[in-house]
Design an enzyme around this catalytic site. Structure first.
Site, short mmCIF file in Angstrom:
data_model
loop_
_atom_site.label_atom_id
_atom_site.label_comp_id
_atom_site.label_asym_id
_atom_site.label_seq_id
_atom_site.Cartn_x
_atom_site.Cartn_y
_atom_site.Cartn_z
N ASP A 14 2.31 -4.70 -15.36
CA ASP A 14 1.66 -4.39 -13.78
C ASP A 14 2.28 -2.56 -14.84
O ASP A 14 4.36 -2.70 -15.13
CB ASP A 14 2.37 -5.20 -13.28
CG ASP A 14 2.63 -3.25 -12.01
OD1 ASP A 14 1.04 -2.54 -12.13
OD2 ASP A 14 3.15 -3.27 -11.07
N SER B 83 4.23 -5.20 -3.74
CA SER B 83 4.39 -4.00 -4.04
C SER B 83 5.25 -3.49 -3.06
O SER B 83 6.18 -3.52 -2.51
CB SER B 83 2.57 -3.59 -4.09
OG SER B 83 2.69 -2.96 -3.88
N TYR B 84 4.48 -2.36 -2.36
CA TYR B 84 5.44 -1.91 -1.14
C TYR B 84 5.70 -2.99 -0.49
O TYR B 84 6.36 -2.50 0.87
CB TYR B 84 4.34 -0.55 0.15
CG TYR B 84 5.47 0.16 0.67
CD1 TYR B 84 5.80 0.81 -0.65
CD2 TYR B 84 5.09 0.04 2.06
CE1 TYR B 84 6.74 2.35 0.38
CE2 TYR B 84 6.04 1.38 2.66
CZ TYR B 84 6.71 1.99 2.07
OH TYR B 84 7.68 2.58 2.81
N GLY C 94 0.61 -1.56 -0.21
CA GLY C 94 -0.09 0.17 -0.13
C GLY C 94 0.63 1.52 -0.13
O GLY C 94 1.06 1.94 -1.07
N HIS D 168 -0.11 -6.58 -11.49
CA HIS D 168 0.58 -6.59 -9.93
C HIS D 168 0.53 -7.34 -9.20
O HIS D 168 1.82 -7.79 -8.72
CB HIS D 168 -0.52 -4.76 -9.65
CG HIS D 168 0.80 -4.24 -8.87
ND1 HIS D 168 1.95 -3.36 -8.71
CD2 HIS D 168 0.53 -4.17 -7.68
CE1 HIS D 168 1.73 -2.93 -7.02
NE2 HIS D 168 0.99 -3.10 -6.64
#
Length: 478
Positions: free
Chosen positions: A400, A193-194, A97, A452
């Site tokens: 992505d 992701s994060y 996030g 993603h």
């Protein structure tokens, strides 16, 4: 003669019987030992979720307090392995996030055992659930994400990488005290992701913790996908991806390259304006998380662009969801309905005291807007963890545009690792699943046609990736 034979046969049969009896007794004792649970475990046991199909594996969920003074408690959901759970490793999954829920994403639309149906009234089985290979623990971190909370409201406006890593370490230590049968189990960290920050940072915390204690956590390695890694190279790689995939014009590409300082945490107003121009005027009506997927249209036929800044690339998605053959991306919306149901929260032992005053959401905009510390680069941490001997895999869905494959390749190239197995195509079901290269200390793999959230777009390929990672073997060449 016949009597003699009978005597010999009986004589040989006695030790066989004894061995059988001992084996049965041992197996019974082992079963008794492995099926005994302490009171804390039992309190977290999920009997069944509303609308859940019958399953043979066990599930547990609940809270672990990581800071008594602030009253910070992190929520988890453990789905044990389908077969022989006591012989399988523990795999921890983190979503990024920052501010996004591992229950909403990892568990409900990627690698968990269940999918939520379109009416949010029940669940159905995921054919490629990762708990077919391991015990999978979904952790919602930091406090303020999903069902995780803090009694100190200021925590939601003052958090970042450091607190997330330290709280996650405390969670693991205390969770293992609650589930002592996992204490000597192999542990692997995974995420996307994060979580490209969360996972290596937590691994570093564990390695440092292990140097100062007798009760070590048996961390063996980690794997991250479409991972935020290094500010400069992630940003450079993202703009390059946009241009190389014809998403922006030559003019905008040149302006971005000459105007933006990719090293900065927050870009200049001029640079931000260029980003917004590219997204609003040149991208067109596309899904940035999978550039070849149909867009998310509103009921009036318009679409709302999903914007992200370059420091925090994976922001919440707010739109009516599209339908794409092979998967249903509406699960985020289904999740927000399902996990706000009181009967579901009761079954999960979530928000049992009503301490969460706000509605459960897939992502917390409050946390995302108020993220106060982030490392410029995770590459020094990679070097530390390679030196520590951990198994490290990095993978990237190649359609992505939010944290694209070019960003990951630029970042990993800075490690200057020695190649042990040169670039080659890997296969799943006789089709090219992607491409991979094995370095000394790290394996990199792409997943062909994945966005993603790789396991959502390419579940079979992601399952093969996970299987090879756990075995510590290169991806199949045929």
């Amino acid at each position: 003669m016949s009597t003699r034979i009978v005597i010999m046969t009986n004589y040989n049969f006695i030790p066989i019987l004894a061995i059988i009896c001992l084996l049965v007794a041992h197996a019974s004792a082992g079963a008794a030992a492995t099926t005994s649970f302490n009171e804390e475990e039992e309190a977290d046991r999920i009997v069944a979720l509303p609308g859940q199909p019958k399953v043979a594996f066990q599930q547990f969920s609940g809270y672990v307090t990581v800071n008594e003074v602030a009253g910070r408690a992190l929520f988890y959901w453990l789905t044990e392995a389908v077969q022989q759970p006591f012989e399988k490793p523990l795999v921890v999954w983190l979503n990024g996030g920052p501010g996004c829920s591992s229950v909403a994403y990892g568990a409900s639309e990627e690698i968990g055992p269940f999918r939520i149906n379109k009416t949010s009234s029940g669940l159905y089985l995921n054919k490629f659930s990762w708990n077919k290979l391991a015990n999978v623990l979904f952790l919602e971190t930091p406090a303020g994400v999903g069902f995780s909370y803090s009694n100190r409201s200021s925590d939601l406006f003052d958090t970042g990488d450091r607190r997330t890593a330290k709280d996650s370490l405390q969670f693991l230590i205390r969770w293992l005290d609650r589930f002592p049968r996992y204490k000597n189990r192999e542990i692997y960290l995974t995420g996307e992701s994060y979580a490209g920050h969360y996972v290596p940072q937590l691994a570093r915390e564990i390695v440092n913790y292990n140097t100062n204690t007798k009760h070590k956590l048996n961390l063996k390695g980690f794997m991250v996908g479409n991972a935020v890694t290094d500010n400069y190279y992630d940003n450079l790689g993202t703009v390059t991806y946009w241009w190389s995939h014809a998403m922006i014009s030559d003019k905008t590409y040149q302006q971005l390259m000459s105007t933006c300082d990719f090293q900065r945490q927050k870009e200049s107003n001029e640079c931000e304006s260029l980003y917004y121009y590219a997204m609003d005027q040149e991208f067109g009506n596309i899904d940035q998380y999978n550039i070849y997927a149909p867009p998310c249209n509103n009921s009036d036929g318009s679409s709302r662009a999903t914007r992200h800044n370059m420091r925090l690339p994976h922001q919440p998605r707010h739109s009516i969801f599209r339908q794409l053959a092979g998967y249903d991306p509406c699960t985020e919306k289904y999740a927000e309905i399902y996990y706000n149901r009181q009967d579901v929260q009761k079954a999960l032992h979530a928000n049992v005291t009503g301490r969460i005053p706000y509605k459960w959401t897939a992502c917390s905009e409050t946390l995302n807007r108020n993220w106060n510390d982030t490392e410029n680069s995770i590459l020094p941490t990679y070097r530390e963890l390679i030196e520590a001997g951990l198994r490290i895999w990095v993978f990237s869905g190649d359609v992505d545009s939010v944290v694209p494959v070019t960003a990951t390749r630029y970042s990993l190239a800075r490690l200057k690792l020695h190649t042990t197995i040169p670039w080659y195509p890997w296969y799943v079901k006789k089709q090219v699943g992607g491409w991979t290269e094995v370095y000394k200390g790290l394996t990199f793999a792409t997943v062909r046609g994945a966005g993603h959230e790789v396991p959502m777009f390419k579940p079979r390929a992601a399952f093969q990736l996970f299987s090879s990672f756990l075995q510590g073997k290169p991806l199949p060449k045929s």
